[in-house]
Design a protein around this motif. Structure first.
Motif, PDB file in Angstrom:
ATOM      1  N   ALA A 161       0.713  -1.082   0.154  1.00 52.56           N
ATOM      2  CA  ALA A 161       0.182   0.005   0.018  1.00 52.56           C
ATOM      3  C   ALA A 161       0.768   1.226  -0.078  1.00 52.56           C
ATOM      4  O   ALA A 161       0.626   2.336  -0.779  1.00 52.56           O
ATOM      5  CB  ALA A 161      -0.980   0.001   1.130  1.00 52.56           C
ATOM      6  N   LEU A 162       2.012   1.258   0.880  1.00 48.58           N
ATOM      7  CA  LEU A 162       2.796   2.589   0.720  1.00 48.58           C
ATOM      8  C   LEU A 162       3.525   2.655  -0.298  1.00 48.58           C
ATOM      9  O   LEU A 162       3.714   4.008  -0.882  1.00 48.58           O
ATOM     10  CB  LEU A 162       3.725   2.267   2.385  1.00 48.58           C
TER      11      LEU A 162
ATOM     12  N   CYS B  21       9.964   0.788   3.094  1.00 46.75           N
ATOM     13  CA  CYS B  21       8.472   0.533   3.229  1.00 46.75           C
ATOM     14  C   CYS B  21       8.132  -0.769   4.411  1.00 46.75           C
ATOM     15  O   CYS B  21       7.469  -0.408   5.189  1.00 46.75           O
ATOM     16  CB  CYS B  21       7.834   0.256   1.921  1.00 46.75           C
ATOM     17  N   THR B  22       9.205  -1.516   4.234  1.00 51.15           N
ATOM     18  CA  THR B  22       9.056  -2.571   4.906  1.00 51.15           C
ATOM     19  C   THR B  22       9.243  -2.314   6.408  1.00 51.15           C
ATOM     20  O   THR B  22       8.563  -2.568   7.306  1.00 51.15           O
ATOM     21  CB  THR B  22      10.006  -3.791   4.661  1.00 51.15           C
ATOM     22  N   ALA B  58       8.276   8.074   5.810  1.00 50.54           N
ATOM     23  CA  ALA B  58       7.600   8.192   7.074  1.00 50.54           C
ATOM     24  C   ALA B  58       6.536   9.047   7.051  1.00 50.54           C
ATOM     25  O   ALA B  58       5.436   9.291   7.633  1.00 50.54           O
ATOM     26  CB  ALA B  58       8.635   8.114   8.347  1.00 50.54           C
ATOM     27  N   GLU B  59       7.085  10.213   6.338  1.00 49.27           N
ATOM     28  CA  GLU B  59       6.164  11.375   6.298  1.00 49.27           C
ATOM     29  C   GLU B  59       4.851  11.084   5.586  1.00 49.27           C
ATOM     30  O   GLU B  59       3.824  11.358   5.984  1.00 49.27           O
ATOM     31  CB  GLU B  59       6.955  12.515   5.702  1.00 49.27           C
ATOM     32  N   ALA B  62       2.831   9.023   7.595  1.00 55.40           N
ATOM     33  CA  ALA B  62       1.972   9.530   8.627  1.00 55.40           C
ATOM     34  C   ALA B  62       0.841  10.504   8.119  1.00 55.40           C
ATOM     35  O   ALA B  62      -0.311  10.571   8.556  1.00 55.40           O
ATOM     36  CB  ALA B  62       2.969  10.635   9.367  1.00 55.40           C
ATOM     37  N   LYS B  63       1.203  11.204   6.929  1.00 55.73           N
ATOM     38  CA  LYS B  63      -0.002  11.884   6.214  1.00 55.73           C
ATOM     39  C   LYS B  63      -1.102  11.079   6.019  1.00 55.73           C
ATOM     40  O   LYS B  63      -2.235  11.537   5.801  1.00 55.73           O
ATOM     41  CB  LYS B  63       0.929  12.721   5.000  1.00 55.73           C
ATOM     42  N   ALA B  64      -0.848  10.189   5.117  1.00 59.86           N
ATOM     43  CA  ALA B  64      -1.839   9.216   4.638  1.00 59.86           C
ATOM     44  C   ALA B  64      -2.704   8.805   5.570  1.00 59.86           C
ATOM     45  O   ALA B  64      -4.115   8.364   5.199  1.00 59.86           O
ATOM     46  CB  ALA B  64      -1.365   7.951   3.840  1.00 59.86           C
ATOM     47  N   GLY B  65      -2.156   8.711   6.754  1.00 59.83           N
ATOM     48  CA  GLY B  65      -3.220   8.414   7.817  1.00 59.83           C
ATOM     49  C   GLY B  65      -3.741   9.356   8.800  1.00 59.83           C
ATOM     50  O   GLY B  65      -4.867   8.910   9.590  1.00 59.83           O
TER      51      GLY B  65
END
Lengths: 185, 114
Positions: A161-162, B21-22, B58-59, B62-65
């Motif tokens: 997804a990411l 990502c992992t 990571a940013e 964080a933004k996506a959620g």
């Protein structure tokens, strides 16, 4: 440790910073840019550090140097991504950046729209796991039990997804650049 | 970092993006172990590109959620999905009721004629 301008401006301090940061920066930047571009980025980086230190102190100067170099590299990479770059487009970008800087609200709206679209375009299974984790706050184990899948599969879905969100934003950004370039003609 | 290119790891090799990502996903789990955190720190310190990839993605994570409209948009999406499922169920329920009624009428007719 805080670095004061007068400390940094000594020849010894400059030499120390460059000898500490340059090899790692060079090695990393060469995996993104050509040798001549890397030289440009490094030169611009140390110049910017020098100028900033004339105005203010910098906490953790090495980390700051790495971030400045990365930002300058991003600017270079953006330029290459835009194959149809014209003076008018640059002006458009500068205006866009300026107007965004003026209004945090418009920046947020832009980001929200892009992210919403990117999330909606995720494959159903990825989106389901993503929502369970990021919106409902379930742990990987709870999601695995809820959907009768392994924790490893949950992590694979989230990682996918990411990656897809990132790819989607890159593609939308490139498309947006091409559109603005055509509109400016 | 407000421009999208600032937090999508532009120019960073894909294998490093995949690793970042992992790690972000593993660290985001409330059940993340200290061993995993230690392994992550070793990975982070190994390469400057690892640090850049991690910081930027990571940013994005964080933004996506956390952006309100994303949450609201998803909530609307969930409502629409559940409404669609409910509408589908209502349709099947109607079909089932009609089928049972038709079968009952037919059985009545058959019984009446025999």
């Amino acid at each position: 440790m805080m670095t004061r301008p007068r400390d940094f401006l000594s020849d010894e301090a400059i030499a120390t910073l460059i000898s500490k940061t340059r090899p790692q920066l060079e090695n990393s930047l060469l995996r993104m840019l050509s040798l001549s571009d890397v030289e440009d980025v490094l030169q611009d980086t140390y110049l910017k550090i020098f100028l900033v230190l004339q105005q203010q102190s910098i906490d953790n100067i090495e980390a700051f140097t790495y971030r400045v170099a990365r930002n300058i590299a991003i600017d270079k990479l953006r330029q290459y991504q835009r194959q149809e770059t014209t003076h008018r487009q640059i002006e458009h970008d500068l205006q866009l950046v300026h107007s965004r800087a003026e209004s945090d609200v418009s920046v947020q709206v832009h980001l929200q729209t892009e992210l919403s679209l990117a999330i909606q375009s995720l494959p159903a299974s990825c989106r389901q796991v993503f929502i369970a984790r990021r919106i409902h706050g379930l742990s990987h184990k709870e999601i695995a039990e809820l959907l009768s899948i392994s924790v490893k599969t949950v992590e694979n879905h989230l990682s996918k997804a990411l990656k897809r969100l990132r790819q989607s934003l890159i593609e939308r950004g490139a498309k947006e650049s091409r559109t603005s370039s055509r509109e400016d003609r | 970092m407000n421009i999208i290119e600032d937090w999508v790891g532009i120019g960073i090799p894909e294998d490093i993006i995949a690793q970042a990502c992992t790690w972000i996903v593993k660290l985001d789990d409330p059940d993340c172990s200290t061993e995993t955190e230690g392994a992550f720190l070793s990975w982070l310190e190994r390469d400057l590109l690892h640090q850049w990839a991690y910081e930027e993605l990571a940013e994005l994570w964080a933004k996506a959620g956390s952006i309100d409209s994303v949450r609201e948009g998803i909530a609307v999406g969930i409502r629409h999905s559940s409404e669609t499922v409910e509408a589908g169920l209502r349709w099947w329920e109607s079909v089932t009721v009609i089928a049972i009624m038709t079968a009952g009428v037919l059985l009545g007719i058959i019984n009446a004629s025999t």
